[in-house]
Design an enzyme around this catalytic site. Structure first.
Site, PDB file in Angstrom:
ATOM      1  N   SER A  83       4.527   7.259   4.141  1.00  0.00           N
ATOM      2  CA  SER A  83       4.518   7.471   2.687  1.00  0.00           C
ATOM      3  C   SER A  83       5.459   8.605   2.291  1.00  0.00           C
ATOM      4  O   SER A  83       5.747   9.506   3.082  1.00  0.00           O
ATOM      5  CB  SER A  83       3.113   7.804   2.193  1.00  0.00           C
ATOM      6  OG  SER A  83       2.216   6.785   2.553  1.00  0.00           O
TER       7      SER A  83
HETATM    8  N1  SAH Z   1      -0.704   6.861   6.256  1.00  0.00           N
HETATM    9  C1  SAH Z   1       0.543   6.372   6.815  1.00  0.00           C
HETATM   10  C2  SAH Z   1       1.276   5.447   5.866  1.00  0.00           C
HETATM   11  C3  SAH Z   1       0.926   4.119   6.205  1.00  0.00           C
HETATM   12  S1  SAH Z   1       1.588   2.726   5.343  1.00  0.00           S
HETATM   13  C4  SAH Z   1       1.430   7.484   7.303  1.00  0.00           C
HETATM   14  O1  SAH Z   1       1.115   8.657   7.059  1.00  0.00           O
HETATM   15  O2  SAH Z   1       2.434   7.198   7.944  1.00  0.00           O
HETATM   16  C5  SAH Z   1       0.086   1.772   5.332  1.00  0.00           C
HETATM   17  C6  SAH Z   1      -0.459   1.371   6.662  1.00  0.00           C
HETATM   18  O3  SAH Z   1      -1.654   0.620   6.405  1.00  0.00           O
HETATM   19  C7  SAH Z   1       0.450   0.453   7.477  1.00  0.00           C
HETATM   20  O4  SAH Z   1       0.668   1.009   8.737  1.00  0.00           O
HETATM   21  C8  SAH Z   1      -0.342  -0.863   7.558  1.00  0.00           C
HETATM   22  O5  SAH Z   1      -0.161  -1.551   8.794  1.00  0.00           O
HETATM   23  C9  SAH Z   1      -1.777  -0.369   7.400  1.00  0.00           C
HETATM   24  N2  SAH Z   1      -2.747  -1.385   6.967  1.00  0.00           N
HETATM   25  C10 SAH Z   1      -2.596  -2.355   6.037  1.00  0.00           C
HETATM   26  N3  SAH Z   1      -3.727  -3.096   5.941  1.00  0.00           N
HETATM   27  C11 SAH Z   1      -4.618  -2.554   6.824  1.00  0.00           C
HETATM   28  C12 SAH Z   1      -5.962  -2.869   7.201  1.00  0.00           C
HETATM   29  N4  SAH Z   1      -6.635  -3.896   6.680  1.00  0.00           N
HETATM   30  N5  SAH Z   1      -6.554  -2.087   8.143  1.00  0.00           N
HETATM   31  C13 SAH Z   1      -5.919  -1.052   8.706  1.00  0.00           C
HETATM   32  N6  SAH Z   1      -4.649  -0.711   8.394  1.00  0.00           N
HETATM   33  C14 SAH Z   1      -4.004  -1.452   7.463  1.00  0.00           C
END
Ligand code: SAH
Length: 234
Positions: A83
């Site tokens: 993010s």
């Molecule tokens: N918090 C992260 C940003 C992640 S982007 C950071 O600091 O880098 C969002 C993430 O949510 C992605 O990696 C995606 O694979 C995950 N995601 C999406 N749907 C999900 C679900 N149902 N359960 C767990 N993770 C999920």
């Protein structure tokens, strides 16, 4: 109490065993980024201190180091992104994690946001559906000695019922709606921050008032990768 600084979790880490280096140049770029976040309206000292202490470039591939201190999201593989720093700062300020609180993060991605929540003093449980991202983030957080974070390869729609209730819950993917399981796993008096919407999202701050009542506030417009059901193997 803030666990950043001289006695921080980052002191005495295993960086030296790895190729990762946090140079004066990185530190300077990071200070500039923190200044930029302040100009954009972030004022929570604990969030700024945590983001000032944590090298964001450790969470990107080495080739993209130059980009780590821009206020931008960045690809981390498996079509996912780390993010934007402003979004991390904004959501972390809204969540207002206090030392020792139990925090659930959905969407580990690179592990950066989980590390910020842990540096604010939270006992963090983070869930990722992509196995390759889960493995990479787990290794990185371990190498930083962040023992107050536990990583899980699970479908975040279901939360982590065996560790509930949580004082705080943060969802870092755009959810079509607020999953019921996550509402149920929020402690009474607890707060969840979640971006809701299919193509674009509105940020919500949801506070659990009692067994059946939730106070919901709409906070602003954001864009996230989608919250998807089911698991992905490598
Ligand atoms: N918090 C992260 C940003 C992640 S982007 C950071 O600091 O880098 C969002 C993430 O949510 C992605 O990696 C995606 O694979 C995950 N995601 C999406 N749907 C999900 C679900 N149902 N359960 C767990 N993770 C999920």
């Amino acid at each position: 109490m803030l666990v950043v600084g001289k006695n921080s979790n980052l002191a005495g880490t295993r960086y030296h065993k790895m190729i990762m280096k946090d140079t004066y140049r990185h530190k300077g770029l990071r200070r500039r980024l923190i200044g930029e976040l302040q100009k954009k309206g972030i004022s929570d000292e604990r969030v700024l201190e945590a983001m000032g202490a944590l090298p964001r470039h450790f969470f990107l591939d080495k080739a993209f180091e130059e980009w780590a201190y821009e206020d931008k999201p960045f690809p981390i593989g498996s079509e996912q992104t780390i993010s934007q720093p402003y979004t991390v700062a904004y959501m972390s300020s809204l969540l207002d994690v206090q030392p020792r609180e139990k925090v659930l993060e959905i969407g580990t991605g690179s592990g950066y946001q989980a590390a910020i929540l842990a540096l604010m003093g939270g006992r963090v449980y983070t869930v990722e559906r992509h196995e390759s991202l889960y493995l990479k983030a787990k290794e990185m957080l371990h190498s930083l000695n962040m023992n107050n974070i536990r990583c899980f390869h699970r479908d975040g729609f279901k939360g982590l019922p065996e560790f509930a209730p949580f004082n705080k819950i943060m969802v870092t993917a755009g959810a079509p709606e607020v999953p019921d399981a996550l509402r149920q796993q929020l402690a009474i008096g607890g707060v969840m921050v979640i971006p809701v919407g299919k193509t674009a999202q509105k940020m919500y701050r949801i506070e659990r008032i009692d067994e059946t009542h939730y106070d919901e506030k709409e906070m602003g417009d954001f864009r996230f990768v989608p919250f998807l059901k089911g698991l992905e193997k490598k």
